[in-house]
Design an enzyme around this catalytic site. Structure first.
Site, PDB file in Angstrom:
ATOM      1  N   SER A 159      28.352  39.183  35.449  1.00 29.73           N
ATOM      2  CA  SER A 159      28.902  39.605  34.162  1.00 29.73           C
ATOM      3  C   SER A 159      30.115  38.740  33.830  1.00 29.73           C
ATOM      4  O   SER A 159      30.376  38.434  32.668  1.00 29.73           O
ATOM      5  CB  SER A 159      29.280  41.082  34.189  1.00 29.73           C
ATOM      6  OG  SER A 159      30.205  41.330  35.208  1.00 29.73           O
TER       7      SER A 159
ATOM      8  N   ASP B  33      26.212  30.190  37.901  1.00 32.75           N
ATOM      9  CA  ASP B  33      26.153  31.327  36.981  1.00 32.75           C
ATOM     10  C   ASP B  33      26.284  30.899  35.528  1.00 32.75           C
ATOM     11  O   ASP B  33      25.576  31.389  34.649  1.00 32.75           O
ATOM     12  CB  ASP B  33      27.258  32.326  37.325  1.00 32.75           C
ATOM     13  CG  ASP B  33      27.164  32.781  38.767  1.00 32.75           C
ATOM     14  OD1 ASP B  33      26.128  32.532  39.390  1.00 32.75           O
ATOM     15  OD2 ASP B  33      28.133  33.382  39.268  1.00 32.75           O
TER      16      ASP B  33
HETATM   17  P1  NG1 Z   1      28.571  36.164  41.920  1.00 29.72           P
HETATM   18  O1  NG1 Z   1      29.743  36.658  42.649  1.00 29.72           O
HETATM   19  O2  NG1 Z   1      27.362  36.874  42.290  1.00 29.72           O
HETATM   20  O3  NG1 Z   1      28.779  36.088  40.450  1.00 29.72           O
HETATM   21  C1  NG1 Z   1      29.135  33.828  43.180  1.00 29.72           C
HETATM   22  C2  NG1 Z   1      29.496  32.513  42.501  1.00 29.72           C
HETATM   23  C3  NG1 Z   1      28.277  31.563  42.417  1.00 29.72           C
HETATM   24  C4  NG1 Z   1      27.608  31.415  43.782  1.00 29.72           C
HETATM   25  C5  NG1 Z   1      27.306  32.819  44.361  1.00 29.72           C
HETATM   26  C6  NG1 Z   1      26.731  32.771  45.768  1.00 29.72           C
HETATM   27  C7  NG1 Z   1      31.242  32.971  40.828  1.00 29.72           C
HETATM   28  C8  NG1 Z   1      31.547  33.117  39.384  1.00 29.72           C
HETATM   29  N1  NG1 Z   1      29.958  32.744  41.144  1.00 29.72           N
HETATM   30  O4  NG1 Z   1      28.300  34.601  42.341  1.00 29.72           O
HETATM   31  O5  NG1 Z   1      28.701  30.316  41.921  1.00 29.72           O
HETATM   32  O6  NG1 Z   1      28.387  30.658  44.661  1.00 29.72           O
HETATM   33  O7  NG1 Z   1      28.487  33.611  44.418  1.00 29.72           O
HETATM   34  O8  NG1 Z   1      25.520  32.099  45.796  1.00 29.72           O
HETATM   35  O9  NG1 Z   1      32.117  33.036  41.666  1.00 29.72           O
END
Ligand code: NG1
Length: 459
Positions: free
Chosen positions: A138, A182
């Site tokens: 999100s 993301d």
């Molecule tokens: P999440 O925390 O699920 O939005 C994070 C990182 C990604 C990637 C994943 C693990 C952010 C915004 N996103 O995702 O780039 O490293 O963890 O695969 O921190």
């Protein structure tokens, strides 16, 4: 794109006029969340990922400002109205404030000269249905949609690949050393497809999903909030990978007799070094050993002082230090996860291209085990979820996103979806939540399209 729920859009426009009296919305822009199917914690190491955009999104009604003021409001009362000027330097809100994600996009686009000063600000009303702290991005959807609103307010558009890169860097202002998955999937997602995304430079290729199957997302009920502990766990993994990379590069250089420079683990991929995979793994295993490392031991090995080590590898973008964990840096386990996960992404893409859902599910399960055992980002609730899911017909079940709570993703035959979701409600949720089990915690989703403006018919 024509939005199906025109009532939502209409209601949002009306709410916009109430939030900003005297203003009329100039348009609506959406950005979806995502679920990562496989390739966890590989993006910041330069290895590919395989996510899809989900049918959950942030929707914004907006209008350009006459000056550089940005005024934002949210239909969710947890997120109070904020304002700031679209002008550098920007003063962040307190850590964890939702306004920082909007600010990050504005700051990134100003700093990279995509929007030049004097910039036009905007009024915007945000609404959304992506569960937060659920590993469904999100936060990135918020950064992406804010970036698109700011561009529109300034009458400009931008190549989505370049924009994804800029907004990935921008989100790091908020405090995680995240990779670029993301923001890229939120901007580039395609209906019905997963995307194989490669980094440095950013590239994306659509991959078809197996017919007759769907993905069900289930929240572990443990919040994986990027403004709290999950953030420091995440950043520690990033630092451990940098340290593993430095020691591995040193060992490989010595063994092959030429200097190998590596900024990230993907620079040490065996095929780039013309080394057989087992040989590369043997060299790195010997160099990293099985035991955790202290900063002092790593510094000595690299011929640096502890301060030099910390300055070169253990600081975040805002230069705050990542402290040595009490149990030491676990370098071999982190390396083994990343290297094996990178191979699984390749195999998973092949399995999907061959329409082999069973093989894809097996790889999801292997990925989960590696995230749990080597990367140590699972938790008891996620373990319970994946076990129940596999017992009730999921071909593959794994944590998705950063981990430390958040959600799991399950590959399920379409014909079994209802039964599967009933079993998850009965065996996981019923004992844990008193209220109605809603689609906030358990839902099925197809792959959605990427972010952009919405053309609304018949408003
Ligand atoms: P999440 O925390 O699920 O939005 C994070 C990182 C990604 C990637 C994943 C693990 C952010 C915004 N996103 O995702 O780039 O490293 O963890 O695969 O921190």
């Amino acid at each position: 794109m024509v939005v199906s729920g025109t009532t939502d859009a209409k209601a949002l426009r009306e709410a916009f006029e109430q939030a900003f009296p005297g203003e009329k919305a100039a348009g609506l822009i959406r950005a979806p969340g995502r679920v990562n199917l496989i390739g966890e914690h590989t993006d910041y190491n330069g290895y590919p990922v395989l996510p899809m955009a989900i049918e959950r999104e942030i929707l914004v009604a907006w209008a350009p400002a006459k000056d550089d003021s940005v005024r934002i409001a949210n239909r969710d009362p947890r997120f109070p109205a904020r304002s700031f000027p679209a002008r550098l330097p920007l003063e962040p809100f307190p850590q964890g404030d939702w306004g920082n994600y909007v600010q990050a996009a504005v700051k990134g686009l100003l700093e990279e000269g995509v929007v030049s000063a004097p910039a036009k600000g905007f009024q915007a009303l945000f609404s959304g249905n992506i569960p937060d702290a659920a590993g469904l991005s999100s936060s990135s959807a918020l950064v992406v949609v804010s970036g698109l609103v700011f561009l529109s307010a300034n009458g400009t558009t931008y190549d989505p690949i370049i924009l994804a890169d800029i907004l990935a860097r921008a989100e790091r202002y908020v405090g995680t050393e995240s990779g670029g998955m993301d923001q890229a999937i939120s901007l580039l997602g395609q209906p019905g497809k997963a995307l194989r995304i490669d980094f440095f430079p950013l590239r994306a290729r659509p991959v078809s999903l197996p017919a007759g199957y769907t993905f069900v997302i289930s929240h572990s009920l443990v919040r994986a909030s990027k403004s709290a502990t999950a953030r420091s766990h995440y950043n520690l993994r990033v630092v451990e990978c940098r340290l593993a990379c430095a020691l591995a590069a040193q060992a490989i250089s010595r063994t092959i007799g030429r200097s190998v420079t590596a900024e990230r683990l993907s620079n040490l991929a065996p095929e780039k070094l013309f080394l057989p995979a087992e040989e590369a793994e043997r060299i790195v295993h010997e160099a990293l050993g099985e035991n955790p490392w202290s900063s002092g031991e790593i510094a000595k090995k690299l011929g640096k002082t502890v301060k030099q080590l910390s300055d070169s590898y253990c600081r975040l973008q805002d230069s705050s230090p990542v402290p040595e964990p009490a149990s030491g840096f676990k370098l071999w386990k982190r390396y083994r996860h990343v290297a094996s996960e990178a191979r699984r992404v390749e195999q998973a893409v092949q399995a999907l291209e061959q329409g082999d859902a069973q093989r894809f599910g097996d790889l999801m399960n292997e990925s989960h085990a590696s995230c749990r055992d080597d990367y140590e980002v699972s938790c008891p609730e996620l373990e319970a979820l994946v076990a129940i899911a596999r017992d009730h017909g999921a071909l593959g079940a794994r944590l998705t996103g950063a981990g430390f709570g958040g959600s799991s993703v399950n590959l399920v035959a379409l014909s079994q979806t209802n039964q599967f979701m009933e079993a998850m409600k009965r065996e996981f949720y019923a004992g844990r939540i008193q209220e109605k089990i809603t689609s906030e915690v358990l839902f099925e989703t197809a792959a959605a399209g990427g972010a952009g403006p919405i053309l609304v018919e018949e408003l």
